[in-house]
Design a protein around this motif. Structure first.
Motif, short mmCIF file in Angstrom:
data_model
loop_
_atom_site.label_atom_id
_atom_site.label_comp_id
_atom_site.label_asym_id
_atom_site.label_seq_id
_atom_site.Cartn_x
_atom_site.Cartn_y
_atom_site.Cartn_z
N SER A 1 -5.54 40.92 -37.74
CA SER A 1 -4.59 39.83 -37.43
C SER A 1 -3.48 39.89 -38.48
O SER A 1 -2.64 38.98 -38.30
CB SER A 1 -5.50 38.73 -37.26
N ALA A 2 -3.50 40.75 -39.31
CA ALA A 2 -2.26 40.76 -40.33
C ALA A 2 -1.05 41.43 -39.48
O ALA A 2 -1.17 42.02 -38.43
CB ALA A 2 -2.55 41.82 -41.50
N PRO A 3 0.01 40.91 -40.16
CA PRO A 3 1.32 41.49 -39.31
C PRO A 3 1.55 42.94 -39.50
O PRO A 3 0.82 43.59 -40.12
CB PRO A 3 2.49 40.72 -40.24
N LEU A 4 2.18 43.31 -38.40
CA LEU A 4 2.11 44.97 -38.18
C LEU A 4 3.55 45.14 -37.47
O LEU A 4 3.75 44.62 -36.43
CB LEU A 4 0.80 45.18 -37.42
N VAL A 5 4.30 45.96 -38.06
CA VAL A 5 5.48 46.36 -37.63
C VAL A 5 5.52 48.00 -37.25
O VAL A 5 5.30 48.68 -38.02
CB VAL A 5 6.64 46.08 -38.78
N PRO B 1 9.80 57.61 -45.25
CA PRO B 1 8.94 58.35 -44.16
C PRO B 1 8.30 57.60 -43.21
O PRO B 1 7.61 56.41 -43.91
CB PRO B 1 7.95 59.31 -44.98
N ASP B 2 8.26 57.46 -42.09
CA ASP B 2 7.41 56.99 -41.24
C ASP B 2 6.12 57.72 -40.84
O ASP B 2 6.22 58.86 -40.88
CB ASP B 2 8.24 56.23 -39.92
N LEU B 3 5.27 57.02 -40.56
CA LEU B 3 3.93 57.69 -40.18
C LEU B 3 3.57 58.11 -38.99
O LEU B 3 2.62 58.48 -38.37
CB LEU B 3 2.65 56.97 -40.71
N SER B 4 4.50 57.93 -37.90
CA SER B 4 4.43 58.27 -36.50
C SER B 4 4.15 59.66 -36.10
O SER B 4 4.42 60.73 -37.05
CB SER B 4 5.50 57.69 -35.70
N GLY B 5 3.83 60.14 -34.96
CA GLY B 5 3.53 61.39 -34.51
C GLY B 5 2.11 61.40 -34.18
O GLY B 5 1.19 60.58 -34.65
N TRP C 1 4.45 52.23 -41.51
CA TRP C 1 3.62 52.43 -40.32
C TRP C 1 4.65 52.54 -38.91
O TRP C 1 5.55 51.59 -38.64
CB TRP C 1 2.74 51.33 -40.14
N ALA C 2 4.26 53.56 -38.20
CA ALA C 2 4.91 53.44 -36.68
C ALA C 2 4.12 54.34 -35.78
O ALA C 2 3.20 55.27 -36.16
CB ALA C 2 6.35 54.16 -37.14
N CYS C 3 4.74 54.34 -34.43
CA CYS C 3 3.75 55.17 -33.43
C CYS C 3 4.84 55.97 -32.92
O CYS C 3 4.20 56.96 -32.45
CB CYS C 3 3.34 53.98 -32.44
N MET D 1 -1.79 47.96 -48.36
CA MET D 1 -2.03 48.20 -46.84
C MET D 1 -0.92 47.08 -46.28
O MET D 1 -0.10 47.58 -45.24
CB MET D 1 -3.34 47.62 -46.48
N ALA D 2 -0.46 46.09 -46.81
CA ALA D 2 0.32 45.26 -46.23
C ALA D 2 1.87 45.69 -46.38
O ALA D 2 2.61 45.57 -45.65
CB ALA D 2 0.38 43.78 -46.99
N ALA D 3 1.99 46.36 -47.51
CA ALA D 3 3.23 47.07 -47.83
C ALA D 3 3.70 48.07 -46.63
O ALA D 3 4.83 48.13 -45.98
CB ALA D 3 3.44 47.72 -48.90
N VAL D 4 2.61 48.95 -46.21
CA VAL D 4 2.82 49.89 -45.30
C VAL D 4 2.86 49.34 -43.99
O VAL D 4 3.73 49.74 -42.91
CB VAL D 4 1.76 51.05 -45.43
N ARG D 5 2.04 48.30 -43.64
CA ARG D 5 2.08 47.70 -42.25
C ARG D 5 3.23 47.03 -42.17
O ARG D 5 3.59 46.98 -40.85
CB ARG D 5 0.75 46.56 -42.31
#
Length: 288
Positions: free
Chosen positions: A18-22, A214-218, A240-242, A266-270
């Protein structure tokens, strides 16, 4: 739906908590993108995002996605049509969508005009395609304007460019680092760390350039990729990214949990890193 003791139903808990996620790197389609199922694809992203627990999708439309001009070399007309479509989605879904304005740096005046036009309607970042190598001087006016407006620049990147690739002017971390060094007040998002290529080349290429995130997507979720990113760059340089593959975005969150990332990191990345580099007030539903 999950049944409760009194027979009612409730929404299941988000898969990512439930924590924020961008999601700092997303895409949507539109009627002129050459896909008959464009609306279904967009709806699927929202369904998956809700199930995972994405608070905000920060998204772009890449012109016509190659339908009426090349994906990485979109015509000015296609760029404008795509940005108009993205503006409409962001305005309709203002509770959960923010916009990157897409530009083709080969058309400088048009690119600068699109940035001003779309920022006036709420765009919060700039999306640079593989239309010109990242260290090319043609990108300087765009990077300078982005810095003046406080907009991060998401740049399409291949992790270690060893040759030319067809239909695109591909860049790697070293190319982006040279651009970032010329524009120290502009923040740059290095796209899709897990999107293919040699990510072990990327870390040392950008480690000394603190305005690159860097974003973590891919689709790649290689064992050791996130460990090394954390060891070299630290959690406050990662987003964090998709991109297109939301399921592997969830897999990366699971991997960070297995690594044992502390809650604050984790909150920093999220979400916190995104909140820090995007314009103030871009994400009003996030904690202040």
């Amino acid at each position: 739906m999950t049944p409760t003791a009194d027979g009612r139903t409730r929404e299941p808990a988000p898969l990512a908590g439930s924590a924020p996620l961008v999601d700092a790197h997303a895409h949507f389609y539109h009627p002129q993108s050459g896909r008959a199922d464009w609306a279904d694809v967009n709806a699927a992203r929202f369904r998956a995002g809700d199930r995972i627990g994405i608070t905000y999708h920060v998204a772009s439309v890449l012109g016509s996605f190659g339908h009426s001009s090349p994906t990485y070399f979109p015509s000015p007309t296609d760029v404008t049509v795509g940005n108009d479509a993205m503006l409409a989605i962001a305005e309709q879904e203002r509770e959960r969508v923010r916009m990157f304005v897409t530009v083709n740096p080969n058309h400088t005046d048009h690119a600068l005009g699109e940035i001003e036009r779309c920022v006036a309607r709420g765009a919060v970042g700039v999306k640079l395609l593989a239309s010109r190598r990242a260290d090319d001087p043609l990108l300087d006016p765009i990077a300078e304007l982005a810095g003046e407006r406080g907009l991060p620049v998401l740049h399409h990147v291949w992790q270690h460019r060893r040759r030319e690739w067809p239909s695109q002017e591909i860049s790697d971390g070293a190319d982006l680092a040279r651009l970032a060094a010329r524009h120290p007040r502009t923040n740059f998002i290095l796209a899709h760390l897990g999107g293919g290529g040699d990510y072990m080349h990327t870390f040392p290429a950008v480690v000394d350039q603190p305005n690159i995130y860097p974003d973590l997507s891919g689709s790649g979720v290689d064992r050791g990729m996130l460990d090394e990113a954390l060891a070299v760059l630290g959690p406050r340089r990662l987003l964090w990214a998709c991109d297109v593959t939301i399921d592997t975005g969830l897999a990366k969150l699971r991997a960070l949990e297995v690594i044992g990332l502390p809650d604050d990191e984790m909150a920093a990345v999220r979400w916190r890193n995104a909140q820090r580099i995007f314009p103030r007030g871009a994400f009003p539903r996030l904690p202040s």
